[in-house]
Enzyme design. Structure first.
Site, short mmCIF file in Angstrom:
data_model
loop_
_atom_site.label_atom_id
_atom_site.label_comp_id
_atom_site.label_asym_id
_atom_site.label_seq_id
_atom_site.Cartn_x
_atom_site.Cartn_y
_atom_site.Cartn_z
N VAL A 1 0.86 -1.19 0.00
CA VAL A 1 0.00 0.00 0.00
C VAL A 1 0.89 1.23 0.00
CG1 VAL A 1 -1.81 1.27 1.23
CG2 VAL A 1 -1.77 -1.24 1.30
N ASP B 1 -8.70 12.19 -0.36
CA ASP B 1 -8.14 13.49 -0.02
C ASP B 1 -7.88 13.54 1.48
OD1 ASP B 1 -7.37 16.09 0.27
OD2 ASP B 1 -9.12 16.97 -0.72
N ASP C 1 -13.51 7.64 4.18
CA ASP C 1 -12.39 7.26 3.32
C ASP C 1 -11.58 6.12 3.94
OD1 ASP C 1 -12.92 9.05 1.27
OD2 ASP C 1 -11.73 10.66 2.18
N ASN D 1 3.76 7.72 2.70
CA ASN D 1 4.47 8.77 1.98
C ASN D 1 3.68 10.07 1.89
OD1 ASN D 1 6.49 9.81 -0.11
ND2 ASN D 1 4.58 9.83 -1.27
N TYR E 1 5.50 22.36 9.92
CA TYR E 1 5.97 21.17 9.20
C TYR E 1 7.03 20.44 10.02
CZ TYR E 1 8.38 18.34 5.70
OH TYR E 1 8.97 17.30 5.03
N LYS F 1 6.75 16.50 11.49
CA LYS F 1 7.70 15.43 11.17
C LYS F 1 8.42 14.94 12.43
CE LYS F 1 7.16 14.85 6.72
NZ LYS F 1 6.79 13.55 6.14
N ILE G 1 15.17 16.21 -1.84
CA ILE G 1 15.05 15.29 -2.97
C ILE G 1 14.39 16.07 -4.11
CG2 ILE G 1 14.01 13.13 -3.78
CD1 ILE G 1 13.85 12.29 -0.80
N SER H 1 11.77 17.12 -6.22
CA SER H 1 10.33 16.89 -6.11
C SER H 1 9.58 18.21 -6.18
CB SER H 1 9.99 16.20 -4.78
OG SER H 1 10.22 17.07 -3.69
#
Length: 331
Positions: free
Chosen positions: A60, A115, A123, A142, A209, A213, A242, A244
């Site tokens: 998954v 979403d 969901d 991810n 953020y 994390k 990275i 992205s």
């Protein structure tokens, strides 16, 4: 020099030997730490994915339609795992599913347009129903969100703040609560959650953020110890920049790998302890070396580190605002 020699001569010899011993132990510990890093980065291989499931079992992947998520899905499919793709845009998911099936023969895929920003319990119910009866071996957490540009916390739009916490924290936790029981029941499985240097090191101008994390770091490490006896391996995967859409970096370098290169290293180094926190690894070699250097010199929470981080992100914000201003004038 003579005065220093005289001063040292006045120190009892037993104290001199004790200080020399402490110094030797300290240096030896640092050397061994670096050798351990090099061994895990360049010599030892990670846990083979076959430990978690045979070919035809399921992986998954959240945030699967672009970037790292898309690459995780592609590389796991190439290794023989069927793929459940979870992301927001259904059209992208269906396109990726067709692409993976065309490349990988008998591969099976399932898609769920979800979403995470909405935090809709329906969901997660749909995800559970989709996975019912599947031999789920791997979960790649991810899905994630960062700030549009570096921003002082007091100026962070409330909607942006809420979305970051909802997606990064609640989304990851609720997805894992759906998937992990399947793994615990089958007595084996792998959960990889994407961390960030922004969570490893406090990051001014990305405070929300960074905090989200850092939360994932402690949650993932705690969960890893809880599930260890069930045969489920849980690891946080740390990275710096990275190439992205999230990082807004377009050109790869030794310090900024492509998604393909990073995912290859992440899947190849599972369980290789490249840092001091249990159940956490930094697979990309230059990121791991930089991390070791920071931890063993200035320290991750030092004022110097915070000041350097603050200046860097202030500069990034200034450049981003100037670019937006130029583009607005062209429009």
């Amino acid at each position: 020099m003579d005065s220093l020699t005289t001063a040292l001569g006045s120190v009892p010899q037993v104290v001199q030997w004790a200080l020399a011993g402490v110094g030797a132990l300290y240096i030896s510990a640092k050397v061994l730490s670096y050798l351990h890093l090099v061994l895990n980065l360049f010599i030892l291989g990670g846990t083979n994915l076959s430990k978690y499931g045979k070919k035809g079992s399921w992986a998954v992947v959240t945030g699967a339609s672009d970037g790292l998520g898309k690459e995780f899905a592609s590389q796991l499919a190439a290794k023989g795992f069927n793929i459940v793709l979870v992301s927001r845009t259904e059209s992208k998911l269906k396109e990726l599913a067709k692409e993976l099936e065309a490349k990988n023969g008998s591969l099976k895929t399932k898609v769920l347009a979800m979403d995470y920003e909405q935090d809709n319990d329906d969901d997660y119910e749909k995800l559970g129903q989709l996975l019912s009866g599947l031999d789920v071996a791997i979960l790649i957490n991810n899905v994630g969100r960062s700030h549009s540009i570096p921003v002082p916390f007091l100026q962070t739009p409330r909607e942006e703040l809420q979305n970051i916490v909802t997606i990064n924290c609640l989304g990851t936790l609720k997805t894992t609560q759906v998937v992990a029981p399947i793994m615990a029941q089958r007595k084996r499985g792998l959960i990889l959650t994407m961390g960030s240097f922004g969570g490893w090191m406090p990051t001014p101008f990305l405070a929300t953020y960074s905090g989200s994390k850092a939360f994932l770091q402690h949650w993932s490490t705690s969960l890893a110890e809880e599930l260890r006896s069930s045969g489920v391996d849980v690891h946080l995967v740390l990275s710096y920049l990275i190439v992205s859409a999230m990082s807004k970096v377009r050109r790869p370098s030794a310090m900024v790998p492509t998604p393909r290169a990073f995912v290859r290293s992440a899947l190849g180094k599972i369980g290789c302890a490249t840092q001091n926190v249990a159940y956490t690894y930094t697979p990309w070699w230059s990121h791991a070396i930089m991390q070791w250097w920071v931890e063993n010199t200035i320290g991750i929470g030092s004022k110097i580190g915070l000041q350097v981080n603050l200046k860097m992100h202030k500069d990034i914000r200034t450049r981003a605002l100037k670019k937006a201003e130029r583009e607005a004038k062209k429009a």
